[in-house]
Design an enzyme around this catalytic site. Structure first.
Site, short mmCIF file in Angstrom:
data_model
loop_
_atom_site.label_atom_id
_atom_site.label_comp_id
_atom_site.label_asym_id
_atom_site.label_seq_id
_atom_site.Cartn_x
_atom_site.Cartn_y
_atom_site.Cartn_z
N GLY A 12 39.57 -23.20 59.68
CA GLY A 12 40.89 -22.81 60.13
C GLY A 12 41.09 -21.31 60.28
N ASN A 14 40.79 -19.67 63.03
CA ASN A 14 41.58 -19.48 64.26
C ASN A 14 43.05 -19.82 64.01
OD1 ASN A 14 39.97 -18.64 66.73
ND2 ASN A 14 38.63 -20.17 65.81
N LEU A 91 37.13 -30.96 66.29
CA LEU A 91 35.87 -31.57 66.70
C LEU A 91 36.01 -33.01 67.20
CD1 LEU A 91 33.56 -30.14 63.89
CD2 LEU A 91 33.92 -29.28 66.21
N ILE A 94 39.69 -35.34 72.77
CA ILE A 94 41.10 -35.66 73.03
C ILE A 94 41.18 -36.90 73.92
CG2 ILE A 94 43.25 -34.79 74.08
CD1 ILE A 94 42.41 -33.41 71.44
N HIS A 110 36.62 -22.06 72.90
CA HIS A 110 35.20 -22.42 72.86
C HIS A 110 34.39 -21.16 72.57
CE1 HIS A 110 31.61 -24.70 73.65
NE2 HIS A 110 31.16 -23.68 74.35
N ASP A 151 35.04 -29.19 78.18
CA ASP A 151 35.01 -27.73 78.36
C ASP A 151 35.10 -27.34 79.85
OD1 ASP A 151 34.65 -27.42 75.59
OD2 ASP A 151 32.48 -27.46 75.76
C1 GRF Z 1 35.27 -21.78 66.10
O1 GRF Z 1 34.08 -21.10 66.35
C2 GRF Z 1 35.74 -22.46 67.35
O2 GRF Z 1 35.52 -21.73 68.50
C3 GRF Z 1 34.87 -23.68 67.34
O3 GRF Z 1 34.82 -24.08 65.97
C4 GRF Z 1 35.02 -22.95 65.15
C5 GRF Z 1 36.19 -23.24 64.27
O4 GRF Z 1 36.39 -22.26 63.31
N1 GRF Z 1 35.35 -24.66 68.28
P1 GRF Z 1 37.73 -22.23 62.44
O5 GRF Z 1 37.97 -23.62 61.89
O6 GRF Z 1 38.87 -21.77 63.31
O7 GRF Z 1 37.44 -21.25 61.34
#
Ligand code: GRF
Length: 214
Positions: A12, A14, A91, A94, A110, A151
């Site tokens: 998490g 992001n 992961l 959708i 991505h 993607d």
């Molecule tokens: C990130 O690298 C994102 O781009 C990919 O999975 C990772 C998730 O990281 N799809 P986080 O859970 O946000 O730390």
């Protein structure tokens, strides 16, 4: 005010970048109404709880088959009624019906420069492993709208990141996050929340300026 649901699977970071940006004013006119995780142990859920944001666990493993999960997931999203769904390291594929119902209202981050190193099998650390195997010197991240492909939706923004000698998948993943992902995703959300971009066919166009670099 743009109501967002953020979908997560793991760390998490992001999500954290979005929360920090909401706090600092780098994202305006937006709020997170819920965080959905397919993984009950995701650290992302702790980050949501620390901000008093409801966390919802929905795992395909808890349903008899994928169709049942897809229906329940789509029904939950309908009930929450977000203006924008943010896939921040989510992961799970959708459901096509959700993509149709939330057309141009789902964004994904991505960790590579689409159309390179993306599609089936390119997720998480595997993306960075493949980048290193191929020996490319520049990688990066892409934030894009989600369509029925993998993607493949309209690209909102991309940022390049240098591959360094001696990189491991882990060091490269970290650099891509720090230099690209944590910047691009909040910026894209702010652009959407403030009406600065629009989807025209297969492409995203900026409404505020002809070219960002001039
Ligand atoms: C990130 O690298 C994102 O781009 C990919 O999975 C990772 C998730 O990281 N799809 P986080 O859970 O946000 O730390």
């Amino acid at each position: 005010m743009l109501k967002m649901v953020v979908c997560v699977s793991g760390g998490g970071t992001n999500l954290q970048a979005i929360l920090d940006s909401l706090g600092s004013g780098r994202i305006t006119n937006a709020e997170i109404i819920a965080v959905i995780s397919n993984n009950a142990g995701a650290k992302a859920l702790e980050r949501a709880a620390a901000h008093h944001i409801p966390g919802i666990v929905m795992s395909p493993k808890k349903y008899p088959d994928r169709e049942a999960f897809n229906e329940a997931f789509t029904a939950k999203m309908r009930e929450l009624g977000p203006d924008l769904i943010v896939l921040a390291g989510f992961l799970v594929r959708i459901p096509p019906r959700m993509v149709a119902e939330f057309s141009n209202r789902i964004v994904n981050i991505h960790p590579a420069l689409i159309p390179s190193f993306c599609g089936v099998g390119y997720y998480g650390l595997r993306v960075h492993e493949k980048v290193l195997e191929r020996g490319v010197k520049v990688t990066g991240a892409t934030v894009h709208f989600v369509n029925e492909g993998m993607d493949e939706g309209p690209i909102i923004e991309q940022k390049a990141v240098r591959v360094r000698e001696g990189d491991t998948p882990e060091t490269l993943q970290r650099r891509v996050m720090e230099q690209a992902e944590w910047i691009l995703l909040p910026a894209a959300i702010d652009d959407i929340a403030n009406g600065r971009i629009a989807v025209k066919g297969e492409r995203v166009v900026r409404l505020d300026t002809v070219c960002r670099d001039t």
